[in-house]
Design an enzyme around this catalytic site. Structure first.
Site, short mmCIF file in Angstrom:
data_model
loop_
_atom_site.label_atom_id
_atom_site.label_comp_id
_atom_site.label_asym_id
_atom_site.label_seq_id
_atom_site.Cartn_x
_atom_site.Cartn_y
_atom_site.Cartn_z
N GLY A 8 1.05 -1.28 -0.09
CA GLY A 8 0.10 0.18 0.12
C GLY A 8 0.88 0.98 0.37
N GLY A 11 -0.49 4.29 -1.09
CA GLY A 11 -1.42 5.27 -1.07
C GLY A 11 -1.45 5.74 0.25
N ASP A 33 2.21 -1.56 -4.76
CA ASP A 33 0.96 -1.22 -4.67
C ASP A 33 0.58 -1.22 -6.00
OD1 ASP A 33 -0.16 1.58 -2.95
OD2 ASP A 33 -0.89 1.08 -4.91
N ARG A 35 -0.90 0.49 -7.71
CA ARG A 35 -0.65 1.70 -8.55
C ARG A 35 -0.12 1.99 -8.45
NH1 ARG A 35 -4.19 5.83 -5.71
NH2 ARG A 35 -3.05 4.67 -4.05
N TYR A 150 -14.92 -4.34 6.83
CA TYR A 150 -12.86 -3.75 6.86
C TYR A 150 -13.02 -4.11 9.07
CZ TYR A 150 -10.46 -0.19 7.98
OH TYR A 150 -8.80 0.87 8.02
N LYS A 154 -10.04 -6.93 9.84
CA LYS A 154 -9.02 -6.28 10.23
C LYS A 154 -9.23 -6.18 11.97
CE LYS A 154 -7.31 -2.98 8.09
NZ LYS A 154 -6.13 -2.32 7.63
N1 SER Z 1 -10.01 5.52 8.84
C1 SER Z 1 -10.81 4.31 8.34
C2 SER Z 1 -11.59 4.19 7.41
O1 SER Z 1 -12.86 5.10 7.78
C3 SER Z 1 -11.47 3.69 10.30
O2 SER Z 1 -9.75 3.84 9.74
O3 SER Z 1 -12.35 3.10 7.25
#
Ligand code: SER
Length: 335
Positions: A8, A11, A33, A35, A150, A154
């Protein structure tokens, strides 16, 4: 020179981290990455691989060419993107992470020494649903009840980090596992230099950048929506400090870090104090508001403070007065 891998790399966090690591000059930085990097970013890396961490051919190629001391695994889909495409989020955030963990373990075997594996987790691992006291600052073990794909991804990688990590393992067990897994649970991050994409805390940076560019912006959560945030400089500092911390000082593998907790309206008013003409309104997007409602309003980062001396450099006022407002002005005025 020791080699460090950053996934990443193109990013938001990757970009800043590479600059700090390159300035420090202790590592050969290998970026990866999806990109293509800018020529300036490319120059800071000894090698840059453009491709997908799900592509086993690419991961094998990286493995053949390098042997890493440290890995900063930052690649992943953020929370709002993950809700729109949960299967892809799972692929990248879980299977992609497994590919990079396996690569790091193979390097640890080659080196006969654990590889420091830095992982960026998030406030998304928490869930406030049903909590009678939602304003309190959560500690690492409290309310770990992720509701988004997400957040679930995590948290699962945090668990795998403990599974594959050397922490709390006997010498016998340590022969089978070989990651020095270290993880930060980040709040929303605000940078004047870059914009996030697909996150749910993005309303903070989006208001700032829109105001500085004279663009209208509709914040997608309610004015009272409150979240912990930090500036990018502090996020990178936390990553570097934890990655260098003496292992014997660490009492856990996962640490909260926090900068300041503020509502969307507090951010909006602070921005309007400098950009009085800015057209910053609200248009709530229900699925994103629901995510924010489940996230903690504050984080307790005392474990990081006690174990490895974590202190953010930027509280709310200093972040906006000294860093974000002047930097974003410079950025868009072309100075
Ligand atoms: N910044 C992240 C998001 O908004 C949260 O860790 O997905």
């Amino acid at each position: 020179m020791a080699e460090v891998l950053i996934t990443g790399a193109n990013g938001e966090i990757g970009h800043s981290l590479i600059h700090f690591l390159a300035e420090e000059g202790r590592y050969q930085v290998v970026g990866c990455d999806l990109r293509e990097p800018t020529p300036a970013l490319r120059r800071l890396c000894s090698h840059f691989y453009v491709g997908n961490i799900l592509d086993q051919g690419l991961v094998d190629e990286i493995h053949q060419n390098h042997c890493f001391d440290k890995v900063f695994h930052l690649a992943g889909l953020l929370s709002s993107s993950g809700e729109k495409n949960p299967y892809l989020a799972h692929e990248v955030n879980v299977n992609g992470s497994m590919n990079i963990m396996k690569l790091a373990q193979e390097d640890a075997n080659r080196r006969h020494k654990p590889v420091v594996f830095m992982f960026t987790s998030s406030i998304a691992v928490y869930g406030l649903q049903g909590d009678p006291n939602p304003d309190r600052a959560l500690k690492e073990h409290e309310n770990v009840l992720p509701t988004t794909m997400y957040g679930i991804n995590k948290h699962y990688i945090e668990c795998l980090g403990d599974y594959f990590g050397v922490r709390d393992k006997s010498m016998e067990e340590q022969r089978m596992v070989n990651l020095d897994f270290r993880c930060l649970r980040f709040p929303g991050i605000i940078s004047a230099e870059s914009m996030p994409s697909g996150g749910t805390s993005d309303f903070g940076p989006e208001m700032l950048h829109a105001a500085a560019q004279g663009k209208s912006y509709k914040c997608f959560v309610k004015p009272e929506a409150k979240l912990p945030f930090m500036v990018m400089q502090d996020a990178v500092k936390a990553l570097l400090d934890l990655s260098r911390a003496d292992m014997s000082k660490l009492t856990r593998s996962v640490y909260n870090v926090n900068g300041f907790s503020v509502s969307a309206e507090t951010i909006r008013r602070r921005i309007l104090a400098d950009f009085a003409q800015a057209d910053l309104g609200y248009e709530v997007v229900p699925f994103r508001q629901k995510i924010i409602d489940s996230w903690p309003r504050d984080l307790d980062d005392s474990a990081a403070r006690n174990d490895w001396g974590w202190r953010p450099d930027y509280a709310f006022e200093k972040a906006f007065d000294d860093l974000l407002i002047p930097s974003v002005r410079r950025r868009y005025s072309g100075d």
